[in-house]
Motif scaffolding. Sequence first.
Motif, PDB file in Angstrom:
ATOM      1  N   ALA B 192      31.020 -14.605  20.073  1.00  0.00           N
ATOM      2  CA  ALA B 192      30.973 -13.327  20.775  1.00  0.00           C
ATOM      3  C   ALA B 192      30.318 -12.279  19.874  1.00  0.00           C
ATOM      4  N   SER B 193      29.461 -11.448  20.480  1.00  0.00           N
ATOM      5  CA  SER B 193      28.742 -10.457  19.675  1.00  0.00           C
ATOM      6  C   SER B 193      29.639  -9.257  19.377  1.00  0.00           C
ATOM      7  N   ALA B 194      30.706  -9.089  20.135  1.00  0.00           N
ATOM      8  CA  ALA B 194      31.622  -7.976  19.908  1.00  0.00           C
ATOM      9  C   ALA B 194      32.956  -8.327  20.549  1.00  0.00           C
ATOM     10  N   GLY B 195      33.966  -7.487  20.310  1.00  0.00           N
ATOM     11  CA  GLY B 195      35.237  -7.688  20.974  1.00  0.00           C
ATOM     12  C   GLY B 195      36.297  -8.271  20.066  1.00  0.00           C
ATOM     13  N   PRO B 196      37.496  -8.464  20.637  1.00  0.00           N
ATOM     14  CA  PRO B 196      38.624  -8.889  19.813  1.00  0.00           C
ATOM     15  C   PRO B 196      38.566 -10.364  19.413  1.00  0.00           C
ATOM     16  N   ASP B 197      37.884 -11.191  20.200  1.00  0.00           N
ATOM     17  CA  ASP B 197      37.923 -12.627  19.944  1.00  0.00           C
ATOM     18  C   ASP B 197      36.614 -13.130  19.359  1.00  0.00           C
ATOM     19  N   LEU B 198      36.747 -14.116  18.471  1.00  0.00           N
ATOM     20  CA  LEU B 198      35.568 -14.718  17.863  1.00  0.00           C
ATOM     21  C   LEU B 198      34.819 -15.563  18.880  1.00  0.00           C
ATOM     22  N   GLN B 199      35.553 -16.359  19.632  1.00  0.00           N
ATOM     23  CA  GLN B 199      34.882 -17.196  20.626  1.00  0.00           C
ATOM     24  C   GLN B 199      35.644 -17.153  21.935  1.00  0.00           C
ATOM     25  N   ARG B 200      34.886 -17.377  23.012  1.00  0.00           N
ATOM     26  CA  ARG B 200      35.500 -17.419  24.329  1.00  0.00           C
ATOM     27  C   ARG B 200      35.142 -18.751  24.956  1.00  0.00           C
ATOM     28  N   PRO B 201      36.000 -19.759  24.717  1.00  0.00           N
ATOM     29  CA  PRO B 201      35.656 -21.139  25.099  1.00  0.00           C
ATOM     30  C   PRO B 201      35.378 -21.292  26.589  1.00  0.00           C
ATOM     31  N   ALA B 202      36.025 -20.486  27.437  1.00  0.00           N
ATOM     32  CA  ALA B 202      35.807 -20.643  28.876  1.00  0.00           C
ATOM     33  C   ALA B 202      34.365 -20.319  29.241  1.00  0.00           C
ATOM     34  N   LEU B 203      33.815 -19.277  28.593  1.00  0.00           N
ATOM     35  CA  LEU B 203      32.431 -18.899  28.890  1.00  0.00           C
ATOM     36  C   LEU B 203      31.470 -19.973  28.372  1.00  0.00           C
ATOM     37  N   ALA B 204      31.722 -20.466  27.160  1.00  0.00           N
ATOM     38  CA  ALA B 204      30.900 -21.558  26.635  1.00  0.00           C
ATOM     39  C   ALA B 204      30.990 -22.770  27.560  1.00  0.00           C
ATOM     40  N   GLY B 205      32.201 -22.993  28.110  1.00  0.00           N
ATOM     41  CA  GLY B 205      32.398 -24.106  29.039  1.00  0.00           C
ATOM     42  C   GLY B 205      31.579 -23.946  30.310  1.00  0.00           C
ATOM     43  N   ALA B 225      18.109 -32.330  28.297  1.00  0.00           N
ATOM     44  CA  ALA B 225      19.053 -33.223  27.605  1.00  0.00           C
ATOM     45  C   ALA B 225      19.391 -32.646  26.231  1.00  0.00           C
ATOM     46  N   GLY B 226      18.380 -32.106  25.538  1.00  0.00           N
ATOM     47  CA  GLY B 226      18.589 -31.552  24.205  1.00  0.00           C
ATOM     48  C   GLY B 226      19.541 -30.362  24.230  1.00  0.00           C
ATOM     49  N   LEU B 227      19.352 -29.493  25.216  1.00  0.00           N
ATOM     50  CA  LEU B 227      20.222 -28.314  25.328  1.00  0.00           C
ATOM     51  C   LEU B 227      21.663 -28.729  25.596  1.00  0.00           C
ATOM     52  N   LEU B 228      21.837 -29.657  26.561  1.00  0.00           N
ATOM     53  CA  LEU B 228      23.194 -30.106  26.879  1.00  0.00           C
ATOM     54  C   LEU B 228      23.825 -30.768  25.651  1.00  0.00           C
ATOM     55  N   ALA B 229      23.036 -31.592  24.950  1.00  0.00           N
ATOM     56  CA  ALA B 229      23.543 -32.262  23.741  1.00  0.00           C
ATOM     57  C   ALA B 229      23.973 -31.239  22.697  1.00  0.00           C
ATOM     58  N   LEU B 230      23.121 -30.251  22.452  1.00  0.00           N
ATOM     59  CA  LEU B 230      23.430 -29.224  21.447  1.00  0.00           C
ATOM     60  C   LEU B 230      24.740 -28.515  21.785  1.00  0.00           C
ATOM     61  N   MET B 231      24.879 -28.126  23.047  1.00  0.00           N
ATOM     62  CA  MET B 231      26.063 -27.366  23.428  1.00  0.00           C
ATOM     63  C   MET B 231      27.317 -28.234  23.349  1.00  0.00           C
ATOM     64  N   LEU B 232      27.220 -29.517  23.755  1.00  0.00           N
ATOM     65  CA  LEU B 232      28.381 -30.407  23.677  1.00  0.00           C
ATOM     66  C   LEU B 232      28.811 -30.605  22.228  1.00  0.00           C
ATOM     67  N   LEU B 233      27.815 -30.818  21.346  1.00  0.00           N
ATOM     68  CA  LEU B 233      28.136 -31.105  19.943  1.00  0.00           C
ATOM     69  C   LEU B 233      28.756 -29.900  19.255  1.00  0.00           C
ATOM     70  N   VAL B 234      28.331 -28.694  19.644  1.00  0.00           N
ATOM     71  CA  VAL B 234      28.902 -27.483  19.046  1.00  0.00           C
ATOM     72  C   VAL B 234      30.247 -27.151  19.702  1.00  0.00           C
ATOM     73  N   HIS B 235      30.284 -27.299  21.034  1.00  0.00           N
ATOM     74  CA  HIS B 235      31.513 -26.999  21.766  1.00  0.00           C
ATOM     75  C   HIS B 235      32.645 -27.939  21.346  1.00  0.00           C
ATOM     76  N   ALA B 236      32.295 -29.138  20.896  1.00  0.00           N
ATOM     77  CA  ALA B 236      33.290 -30.124  20.456  1.00  0.00           C
ATOM     78  C   ALA B 236      34.131 -29.585  19.294  1.00  0.00           C
ATOM     79  N   ARG B 237      33.606 -28.602  18.550  1.00  0.00           N
ATOM     80  CA  ARG B 237      34.334 -28.090  17.373  1.00  0.00           C
ATOM     81  C   ARG B 237      35.192 -26.877  17.710  1.00  0.00           C
TER      82      ARG B 237
END
Lengths: 115, 411
Positions: B192-205, B225-237
């Motif tokens: 997140a670029s601003a706000g109380p939370d570092l990440q908002r998993p629902a939005l990434a989802g 395929a590359g974009l989906l792969a990138l997001m899955l691999l990062v979202h996994a953490r």
Amino acid sequence: MKYMLLIYSATVEPGCEGPEDPATFEEWMAYDKAVHEAGIHVSGHSLADLTTATTVQVAGGERSVTDGPFAETREILGGYYVIDVPDLDVALDWAARCPGSRGGGAVVVRPVAEF
Amino acid sequence: MVAVFREEHGRLLASLAGRFGDLDLAEEVAADAIEAALTRWPVDGVPDRPGAWLLTTARRKAIDRLRRDQAYAARLAALHLEAERATAPAPSLDGELPDERLQLFFTCAHPALAAEDRAALTLRCLAGLTTPEVARAFLVPPATMAQRIVRAKRKIRQARIPFRVPGLDELPERLPGVLQVIYSIFTEGYAASAGPDLQRPALAGEAVRLARILRRLMPAEREVAGLLALMLLVHARRDARTGPHGEPVLLGDQDRARWDRSMIDEGRGLVVAALTGGPPGPYGVQAAIAALHGEADDVASTDWPQVVKLYDVLLGLTPSPVVAVNRAVAVAMRDGAEAGLALLDGLAGEPRLRGHHPYPAARAELLARLGRRGEAAAAFREALDLAGTEPERAFLRHRLADVAPDPPDRV
């Protein structure tokens, strides 16, 4: 749907070099021919030099006539086309083909209002 | 909107928008049709072809609405007839709806729309978020977001931005714009670029969900395929990226047992698809880097030489100082902190890194590793001034306290 393509050219400061890739007269002729042959031409003109422009304003019934405007912005309107095409994508394609979009110039695409 | 209908909603909206050339009318009657389904289906039972039922109902609602509003109807009639002529949809054999969402993806991400409005429209039309939900996603008041969405829809209608999938010759120019919209939604959820939370998993989802839809619609496009792969691999953490108090946990300190293994496996499979059959694209390369992290048991056993090589490829594809910062950090892991720091210092004065807090933070970490505590503290302070979320600032204050002997008076 009608769109106006407003063709702006970059002004060249005295003593400075002109654009790298200036459009040639032949390219303008070829573009004009293509617009007509595609059956999309509604109207279009190129405008004489900005130094020939005169501004009229009427305020309180008084007419005021002044010389100019002079180029205060970097880009000046040099001409226009009105074309009739199905949608914005087609209009943008014709704008990109226009020689006026190159060499520091720009083409602004505006839909003609329908009432 | 009920969750079950979110997927149907996007499909329905795409069909109606393509048919009417008007997103407002399409949205209104799609909502009416879903409301009708919610009332009728529990009583009458779910119809054999739910999609076709919804479309028929929505079209009937549209005719009702046009009868009520003659002026609107007259304006729409011209559009409608032309649209129908231009894109008469081929009825599919089983009578189910053809999936026309791809054209809606391209319309929502059209370059003639303001960049900030593209993501908002995509979330609203394709992810099925309500306007207040979209407003929350971008941390703006609902009224502001409503205005932006109205403005964007008006431009689509009045300038007649078409509902169409670009031809093969246009795809190289237009597809990156669609991918960029989805990735910008993801990064806002991931960091997140601003706000109380570092990440908002629902939005990434949501971004992952959109990329999955796009992948089904464009199975041959390797960068999808590359974009989906990138997001899955990062979202996994995601579960390992924040500590108990919401503070960020750096890659090296994350508990890798908390990484989502099935998501990593799915991502790794997609990396293969993204990098096979042609020259690599930027999303595919970034996914490959993320896959190398996903495969490693810890930082020490990560294949850093390979990571650096991939960053070299990425820099060739998208020359960007932000990529250069990441590459310098990888070089520090391969060749030592001194080498990485030299590369980072070479980027000083780069205008695109001004205001980018990961740059001074990365310098600070390397300086600290070299025992140059005073300089590290100064760099942490610089990062602290720039960080946008409170958890990040808390983390940087903590790191600053580690290297600075006295509590700084500025923070």
